[in-house]
Each structure stands twice: as structure tokens, then as C-alpha cells.
Design an enzyme around this catalytic site. Structure first.
Site, PDB file in Angstrom:
ATOM      1  N   ASP A  90      32.267 -11.022  27.773  1.00  0.00           N
ATOM      2  CA  ASP A  90      30.912 -11.495  27.443  1.00  0.00           C
ATOM      3  C   ASP A  90      29.936 -10.325  27.319  1.00  0.00           C
ATOM      4  O   ASP A  90      29.061 -10.315  26.448  1.00  0.00           O
ATOM      5  CB  ASP A  90      30.421 -12.484  28.510  1.00  0.00           C
ATOM      6  CG  ASP A  90      31.255 -13.755  28.529  1.00  0.00           C
ATOM      7  OD1 ASP A  90      31.831 -14.097  27.477  1.00  0.00           O
ATOM      8  OD2 ASP A  90      31.342 -14.393  29.594  1.00  0.00           O
TER       9      ASP A  90
ATOM     10  N   ASN B 187      26.215 -15.942  29.814  1.00  0.00           N
ATOM     11  CA  ASN B 187      26.595 -14.544  30.082  1.00  0.00           C
ATOM     12  C   ASN B 187      26.279 -13.644  28.886  1.00  0.00           C
ATOM     13  O   ASN B 187      25.759 -12.537  29.045  1.00  0.00           O
ATOM     14  CB  ASN B 187      28.096 -14.441  30.362  1.00  0.00           C
ATOM     15  CG  ASN B 187      28.471 -15.021  31.714  1.00  0.00           C
ATOM     16  OD1 ASN B 187      27.623 -15.209  32.575  1.00  0.00           O
ATOM     17  ND2 ASN B 187      29.750 -15.303  31.889  1.00  0.00           N
TER      18      ASN B 187
HETATM   19  P1  ATP Z   1      36.964 -11.561  30.484  1.00  0.00           P
HETATM   20  O1  ATP Z   1      37.634 -12.864  30.147  1.00  0.00           O
HETATM   21  O2  ATP Z   1      37.433 -10.931  31.771  1.00  0.00           O
HETATM   22  O3  ATP Z   1      35.488 -11.583  30.358  1.00  0.00           O
HETATM   23  P2  ATP Z   1      38.162 -10.739  28.043  1.00  0.00           P
HETATM   24  O4  ATP Z   1      39.607 -11.052  28.278  1.00  0.00           O
HETATM   25  O5  ATP Z   1      37.393 -11.651  27.169  1.00  0.00           O
HETATM   26  O6  ATP Z   1      37.423 -10.494  29.399  1.00  0.00           O
HETATM   27  P3  ATP Z   1      38.839  -7.958  27.681  1.00  0.00           P
HETATM   28  O7  ATP Z   1      39.569  -7.621  26.444  1.00  0.00           O
HETATM   29  O8  ATP Z   1      39.628  -8.014  28.949  1.00  0.00           O
HETATM   30  O9  ATP Z   1      38.023  -9.292  27.399  1.00  0.00           O
HETATM   31  O10 ATP Z   1      37.656  -6.901  27.924  1.00  0.00           O
HETATM   32  C1  ATP Z   1      36.565  -6.814  27.032  1.00  0.00           C
HETATM   33  C2  ATP Z   1      36.076  -5.396  26.989  1.00  0.00           C
HETATM   34  O11 ATP Z   1      35.650  -5.007  28.297  1.00  0.00           O
HETATM   35  C3  ATP Z   1      37.123  -4.356  26.615  1.00  0.00           C
HETATM   36  O12 ATP Z   1      37.269  -4.240  25.216  1.00  0.00           O
HETATM   37  C4  ATP Z   1      36.537  -3.107  27.256  1.00  0.00           C
HETATM   38  O13 ATP Z   1      35.481  -2.612  26.461  1.00  0.00           O
HETATM   39  C5  ATP Z   1      35.928  -3.657  28.536  1.00  0.00           C
HETATM   40  N1  ATP Z   1      36.856  -3.575  29.681  1.00  0.00           N
HETATM   41  C6  ATP Z   1      37.588  -4.574  30.214  1.00  0.00           C
HETATM   42  N2  ATP Z   1      38.329  -4.147  31.260  1.00  0.00           N
HETATM   43  C7  ATP Z   1      38.039  -2.830  31.402  1.00  0.00           C
HETATM   44  C8  ATP Z   1      38.466  -1.796  32.314  1.00  0.00           C
HETATM   45  N3  ATP Z   1      39.350  -2.040  33.296  1.00  0.00           N
HETATM   46  N4  ATP Z   1      37.946  -0.552  32.142  1.00  0.00           N
HETATM   47  C9  ATP Z   1      37.055  -0.276  31.171  1.00  0.00           C
HETATM   48  N5  ATP Z   1      36.614  -1.200  30.286  1.00  0.00           N
HETATM   49  C10 ATP Z   1      37.095  -2.464  30.396  1.00  0.00           C
END
Ligand code: ATP
Length: 293
Positions: A242, A43
């Protein structure tokens, strides 16, 4: 455009949706079935490549019928797969996912991803040293990640570590990371005695904590603050993290500041959540230019 080395997992998600989750020994009829490409390594490589980075992938597939599609998907997305190896008598990485009532049950089989070791990484030292930045996560062995960290240290190549999924990790590997990018829950597990505010203050300009729809929290050496992400109608947040890593690695290796790199990665990740699938919504560079709001 810069050259990025991504070390990590390659896999296929096999997804079945059903109204009734089967009990032990039970067979139920499903509503739909589809496959998607996944693995954090794959990814992140695709995310960076769609943003026009040159990406070299380090990872392994098995010798089953899924291996070719996994590699073809990377190639189709412009990723250099010349270092990807196949392992005989082993399956490719696979996640078997049952979705019922919007809840997931997942069986993840690492398969060939479990064969990515230090020897393999060291074999491609020359290719690693030819890159501007290197990226790894926790879906391959700690010894493989450590080997990459050591080569990066030796070659003075920035090393981005996405410590996901959480596992206990050697302090020396964390120290060698130039940028450490956990999400909020991984940060709490990494630094159980520190609040998020205390953790980023302890590692200024290094620890960048992604906070979902809020954005990213970090300390710039003077103050800790949130770099907000972009407001979108989120449809599927799978792969948001990712996409963020791919975007951040692209931006920082092209000479943008940390804050500007976070903003670009926030933009890419926020666009990715507006479409279904981990790789389905990952934007191209031209999409970012068209959609900056
Ligand atoms: P995942 O495991 O779902 O890939 P993660 O838990 O590793 O995600 P997150 O912190 O949830 O990572 O999200 C990573 C980034 O994605 C955030 O910092 C933001 O930039 C973007 N993002 C995630 N959710 C949203 C949302 N609902 N709206 C806008 N940006 C988002």
C-alpha cells in the site's frame, strides 16, 4: 503537488495476541489487544497524503462507534473525507485478528465497504475529474472499480489499479488501467499462462510487479528489468504494498518517469517496513529526503 483520488476500503484491525489459539467452544486468556487502522484504500490514501499529495478518499463507513475514528484518522493524515459516506444499520469494515506463535487467524467483515457501488462512484464524477490520477484496489465491488475506470477513461485521467486481493476481473477493467500493480503472487493468478517475465513484456510500461524485498519488475518497452528496493532491517512488512502504491501514484502524477517513480515508491515502502503496523511506518516526504541511502 498533484491531486489523487483513492477509491477503496476503510477498516479497523482488532488484534489480540495469545499463547494458546482457542479451539471451538474454548475461551483462552490473551496477552495483549490493540487496534490499528487498515483497509487497502485507507492505507494507500494515507501513504500518498504523507508524501504531500492532496488526496480525496472515496469509500464508506458504517454507523457504529468505529466509523468516527476511521474517518478522523484519515482527516488527521490530511486526507479529504468530504465524499466518505456512512451507511445506516451496517458495521464499518473490520478485521478480527488473532496472533499466536506469530501466525495469524483473521476474520474479515467488509461491512460498509460492501456497499461501495457504481452509483456511489458516479455521484462523485466531478470530484474524480478534478484529480490528476485515480487509484483503486479489489476490496470494494468490481462495479465500483469499473465505474471509476470508465470515468478515468472519459476524462483521460491516469488510472492505477492494484488488483489486490486477487479476484477474477473483467478484461475491460484491466485494459483501462494505465498502471497495473500486482504483487508477484497476484501477477501469477492474473496471468496463469505467463511467467512474470512474459507478463511484463506483454504489458510494457504498464504492468509493474512488486517483488517484496527484491523491488519491482517491469518492462520499459525495450527490456525487462528489476528496479531494486532499498536494503533495510524489516520489522513488519504489513502495508508495504500500500505504501508503494501511494508513493508511485504521488511520483508519477508529479511528472516523474516510471523508473524514477518506482525508485521513490521503493524508498517509501522500504522505510515503511522498518516500523510496526500498516500505517505506522509510512514515511513523510521529509523522511525520504533525510533517509535516502
Ligand atoms: P503487503 O501485502 O505486505 O502490503 P505486497 O505483497 O502487496 O505487500 P510486496 O511486493 O511484498 O507487496 O512489497 C511491496 C514493496 O515494498 C516492494 O516492491 C518493496 O519496494 C517494498 N518492500 C517490501 N518488503 C521489503 C523489504 N523486506 N525490504 C525493503 N523493501 C521492501
Amino acid at each position: 503537488m498533484s491531486k489523487i483520488l483513492v477509491l477503496g476500503s476503510l477498516s479497523t484491525d482488532f488484534v489480540a495476541t495469545t499463547d494458546i489459539r482457542p479451539d471451538v467452544g474454548e475461551t483462552v486468556q490473551g496477552n495483549s489487544f490493540f487496534t490499528t487502522f487498515g483497509g487497502k484504500g485507507s492505507n494507500q490514501a494515507v501513504a500518498a497524503s504523507r508524501l504531500e499529495s492532496k488526496v480525496i478518499m472515496l469509500g464508506k463507513v458504517g454507523d457504529d462507534s468505529f466509523a468516527n475514528s476511521i474517518v478522523d484518522n484519515l482527516s488527521d493524515n490530511g486526507v479529504d473525507v468530504s465524499c466518505v459516506e456512512s451507511v445506516t444499520h451496517t458495521s464499518s469494515g473490520a478485521a478480527v485478528i488473532t496472533i499466536s506463535d506469530s501466525d495469524n487467524s483473521i476474520v474479515y467483515v467488509p461491512g460498509a465497504n460492501g456497499c461501495v457501488d457504481a452509483e456511489y462512484v458516479n455521484k462523485y464524477k466531478k470530484e474524480i475529474l478534478s484529480c490528476d490520477i485515480a487509484v483503486a484496489q479489489h476490496e470494494v465491488s468490481e462495479e465500483a472499480v469499473e465505474a471509476l475506470a470508465n470515468i478515468c477513461e472519459e476524462g483521460k485521467i491516469p488510472f492505477v489499479l492494484n488488483p489486490a486481493p486477487y479476484r477474477k476481473v473483467k478484461e475491460s477493467i484491466l485494459e483501462k488501467a494505465t498502471y497495473l500493480l500486482p504483487n508477484e503472487s497476484e501477477c501469477k493468478l492474473l496471468y496463469p499462462n505467463l511467467s512474470i517475465e512474459e507478463a511484463v513484456a506483454k504489458y510494457p510500461n504498464k504492468l509493474l510487479v512488486t517483488m517484496g524485498s527484491q523491488g519491482v519488475f517491469f518492462n520499459d518497452g525495450e527490456k525487462s528489468h528489476l528496479v531494486p528496493t532499498f536494503k533495510v532491517d524489516a520489522v513488519d512488512t504489513t502495508g508495504a504494498g500500500d505504501t508503494f502504491i501511494g508513493g508511485f501514484s504521488t511520483a508519477i502524477s508529479n511528472g516523474l518517469s516510471i523508473e524514477d517513480s518506482i525508485t521513490l515508491a521503493n524508498l517509501a515502502a522500504s522505510q515503511s517496513v522498518t516500523k510496526m503496523g500498516a500505517q505506522g511506518g509510512m514515511p513523510k516526504l521529509e523522511d525520504l529526503k533525510n533517509n535516502k541511502n
